[in-house]
Design a protein around this motif. Structure first.
Motif, PDB file in Angstrom:
ATOM      1  N   ALA A   1      47.361  25.985 -45.628  1.00 22.99           N
ATOM      2  CA  ALA A   1      46.019  26.204 -46.186  1.00 22.99           C
ATOM      3  C   ALA A   1      44.984  25.384 -45.445  1.00 22.99           C
ATOM      4  O   ALA A   1      43.874  25.853 -45.165  1.00 22.99           O
ATOM      5  CB  ALA A   1      46.014  25.853 -47.668  1.00 22.99           C
ATOM      6  N   LEU A   2      45.333  24.156 -45.106  1.00 26.53           N
ATOM      7  CA  LEU A   2      44.418  23.298 -44.355  1.00 26.53           C
ATOM      8  C   LEU A   2      44.117  23.900 -42.987  1.00 26.53           C
ATOM      9  O   LEU A   2      42.954  23.950 -42.556  1.00 26.53           O
ATOM     10  CB  LEU A   2      45.008  21.896 -44.196  1.00 26.53           C
ATOM     11  N   LYS A   3      45.127  24.380 -42.301  1.00 29.21           N
ATOM     12  CA  LYS A   3      44.923  25.002 -40.992  1.00 29.21           C
ATOM     13  C   LYS A   3      44.003  26.212 -41.110  1.00 29.21           C
ATOM     14  O   LYS A   3      43.128  26.434 -40.265  1.00 29.21           O
ATOM     15  CB  LYS A   3      46.268  25.415 -40.389  1.00 29.21           C
ATOM     16  N   GLU A   4      44.202  27.002 -42.160  1.00 30.97           N
ATOM     17  CA  GLU A   4      43.367  28.188 -42.363  1.00 30.97           C
ATOM     18  C   GLU A   4      41.926  27.782 -42.648  1.00 30.97           C
ATOM     19  O   GLU A   4      40.977  28.417 -42.166  1.00 30.97           O
ATOM     20  CB  GLU A   4      43.921  29.035 -43.501  1.00 30.97           C
ATOM     21  N   LEU A   5      41.753  26.720 -43.410  1.00 32.59           N
ATOM     22  CA  LEU A   5      40.408  26.229 -43.719  1.00 32.59           C
ATOM     23  C   LEU A   5      39.694  25.776 -42.448  1.00 32.59           C
ATOM     24  O   LEU A   5      38.522  26.099 -42.232  1.00 32.59           O
ATOM     25  CB  LEU A   5      40.512  25.075 -44.721  1.00 32.59           C
ATOM     26  N   ILE A   6      40.409  25.050 -41.598  1.00 32.30           N
ATOM     27  CA  ILE A   6      39.811  24.606 -40.329  1.00 32.30           C
ATOM     28  C   ILE A   6      39.542  25.799 -39.424  1.00 32.30           C
ATOM     29  O   ILE A   6      38.520  25.853 -38.722  1.00 32.30           O
ATOM     30  CB  ILE A   6      40.728  23.593 -39.624  1.00 32.30           C
TER      31      ILE A   6
ATOM     32  N   VAL B   1      45.403  23.633 -34.108  1.00 36.20           N
ATOM     33  CA  VAL B   1      44.910  24.566 -35.112  1.00 36.20           C
ATOM     34  C   VAL B   1      44.292  25.767 -34.410  1.00 36.20           C
ATOM     35  O   VAL B   1      43.453  25.621 -33.511  1.00 36.20           O
ATOM     36  CB  VAL B   1      43.851  23.890 -36.015  1.00 36.20           C
ATOM     37  N   GLU B   2      44.698  26.936 -34.825  1.00 36.54           N
ATOM     38  CA  GLU B   2      44.154  28.175 -34.230  1.00 36.54           C
ATOM     39  C   GLU B   2      42.682  28.313 -34.588  1.00 36.54           C
ATOM     40  O   GLU B   2      42.230  27.909 -35.658  1.00 36.54           O
ATOM     41  CB  GLU B   2      44.939  29.375 -34.795  1.00 36.54           C
ATOM     42  N   GLN B   3      41.923  28.873 -33.664  1.00 36.91           N
ATOM     43  CA  GLN B   3      40.505  29.136 -33.911  1.00 36.91           C
ATOM     44  C   GLN B   3      40.290  30.651 -34.006  1.00 36.91           C
ATOM     45  O   GLN B   3      41.066  31.434 -33.472  1.00 36.91           O
ATOM     46  CB  GLN B   3      39.653  28.533 -32.783  1.00 36.91           C
ATOM     47  N   GLU B   4      39.214  31.028 -34.686  1.00 33.49           N
ATOM     48  CA  GLU B   4      39.005  32.446 -34.955  1.00 33.49           C
ATOM     49  C   GLU B   4      38.607  33.245 -33.729  1.00 33.49           C
ATOM     50  O   GLU B   4      38.907  34.404 -33.610  1.00 33.49           O
ATOM     51  CB  GLU B   4      37.953  32.608 -36.046  1.00 33.49           C
TER      52      GLU B   4
END
Length: 364
Positions: free
Chosen positions: A116-121, A356-359
Motif C-alpha cells: 500500500a505504501l508503494k502504491e501511495l508513493i 518504488v515504481e513510478q506512474e
C-alpha cells in the motif's frame, strides 16, 4: 487482511508543491493518504488510498483519552538516475507490529502495508523532492477509534499513512550538536513503553527538552530510570561513543527504541571490521574516558539526520568538549556511506534499498 483489495480514489484537485529549497519538516502533505479500518468483527478491512483530508472522529474516541497509538517514520529518496528508493521499509513495518503488540493493537499485515505504501508513493511520486539532501518523509500510524471512556483496549482502529516532502537536515553542512544529559526527568523504564514507538513517550520527553532548549542545548540524553546512571538514548536518536578505537552503543534493554538507523550503523561497522559492541555504558565511564583523552567521537543515529555528531555533552555541571567540537572521521564516513546507499550513489551490499515504481517515465 492478506487478501484485502486496495481501492483508490484519486484527488480531483492538486495542491501546489512547495519549493524544494525551502522545505520545512512536516508542514505540507501530499495529495493522497492511505487509510484502513479495524473492528473486532471484521478485522482489518477497507484498505483505501484517498485524497488527503481531515478525519471525522468521535470526541470520546479512546485515542484522545488513553493514548493508544503507535507510529513509524521512514523516507523515500529521489536518485540521480531518476529512481525513487525506500530504505529498509520492511523493518519499519516489523517495528510497527512490535509497537502494536506492546500497546494491545491488532497486528497489521506487513506485506500488505508495504504494498500500500508503494502504491501511495507511486501515485504521489511527483511529491518526492529532487534537491540535494531532500526526501519524502513517510508517517504510518495507528489510532484507537472506539467511542468509549473505559480503560481497555479499543475495539476499533484506523491505520493511516501520510507523507510530507522535507528539506535537508543539514542545510548549512553537517555540524555537531550540543546535548544536555538529563538528571531530573525520566523517559522510560524496562517494562514500560520505551521500546515502542508510541506518542506518550514523546509527550513525556517535552518538559526536559523545553528546559534543555532554554539552556542552549538541542537535544536531551536520557539515563536509565532506575539508577539514573546508565545511558539510554537521545530524545530522537540512538547514541554511539567511540572510545579508544572501539564503538559502544547502549544495549537494547526494554526501554530503548530499537532504531533502524542504529541497526544499519551496527551492520556497516561490522562490515568494515570496526570494533563495535552493544552494552551498558554509564556517564561516569564516558566522563572518565573524556578525562583520559580516550573519548574520540560521539554521534546519534536516526531517520531525520542519519548521523548527528555531538560536539558537547553537558553533565553534572561539566562541559565535555568532544573532538574540539568538530565532526569525527568515523562519523563523517558513516554519514556519507549510509546516505550514499539511500540515494543509490554507492553499492548496497546489504540489499537494503527498495525501488518504488513510478506512474510515468520522466524525461532525464
Amino acid at each position: 487482511m492478506s487478501n484485502e483489495k486496495l481501492t483508490i480514489t484519486r484527488a480531483t484537485t492538486h495542491k501546489p508543491k512547495p519549493d524544494s529549497e525551502h522545505l520545512e519538516f512536516g508542514k505540507v502533505f501530499t495529495d493522497h493518504m492511505f487509510v484502513m479500518d479495524y473492528t473486532t468483527v471484521r478485522g482489518w478491512h477497507d484498505a483505501q488510498i484517498i485524497p488527503y483530508q481531515p478525519l471525522s472522529i468521535d470526541p470520546s474516541a479512546m485515542i484522545f483519552h488513553y493514548g493508544q497509538t503507535v507510529f513509524e517514520g521512514l523516507k523515500a529518496y529521489y536518485t540521480e538516475e531518476g529512481k525513487i528508493l525506500l530504505f529498509r521499509p520492511d523493518k519499519n513495518m516489523q517495528r510497527l507490529n512490535q509497537s502494536n503488540d506492546r500497546l494491545c493493537i491488532p497486528e497489521i499485515d506487513e506485506a500488505l502495508a508495504l504494498d500500500a505504501l508503494k502504491e501511495l508513493i507511486k501515485i504521489d511520486y511527483e511529491w518526492v523532492p529532487k534537491a540535494e539532501g531532500t526526501s519524502l518523509y513517510i508517517r504510518p500510524f495507528i489510532i484507537a477509534t472506539q467511542p468509549s471512556l473505559g480503560v481497555h483496549p479499543s475495539e476499533s482502529y484506523k491505520f493511516i499513512i501520510i507523507m510530507s516532502p522535507v528539506g535537508s537536515y543539514y542545510k548549512e553542512g553537517i555540524k555537531p550538536i550540543k546535548i544536555a544529559v538529563e538528571s531530573k526527568y525520566v523517559r522510560a523504564v524496562a517494562g514500560g513503553t520505551g521500546q515502542a514507538k508510541t506518542a506518550g513517550n514523546y509527550a513525556s520527553s517535552l518538559k526536559a527538552q523545553e528546559v534543555a532548549d532554554a539552556e542552549g542545548y538541542s537535544q536531551v540524553l536520557w539515563l536509565d530510570g532506575v539508577e539514573r546512571k546508565y545511558i539510554e538514548e537521545v530524545g530522537s536518536m540512538n547514541i554511539f561513543f567511540k572510545i579508544n578505537g572501539e564503538v559502544i552503543t547502549p544495549a537494547l534493554n526494554g526501554s530503548i527504541l530499537p532504531g533502524i538507523t542504529r541497526d544499519s550503523i551496527l551492520h556497516v561497522l561490522k562490515h568494515w571490521n570496526v570494533p563495535v559492541v552493544e552494552r551498558k555504558i554509564s556517564m561516569e565511564e564516558v566522563f572518565q574516558a573524556y578525562e583520559d583523552g580516550l573519548l574520540e567521537e560521539v554521534f546519534g543515529t536516526g531517520t531525520a539526520a542519519v548521523i548527528s555528531p555531538v560536539g558537547e555533552l553537558y553533565w553534572d555541571d561539566k562541559h565535555l568538549n568532544i573532538n574540539n567540537g568538530e565532526i569525527g572521521d568515523l562519523s563523517l564516513k558513516l554519514y556519507h556511506t549510509l546516505t550514499s546507499i539511500q540515494l543509490g550513489k554507492e553499492e548496497d551490499p546489504f540489499g537494503w534499498t527498495v525501488e518504488v515504481e513510478q506512474e510515468v517515465t520522466k524525461n532525464k
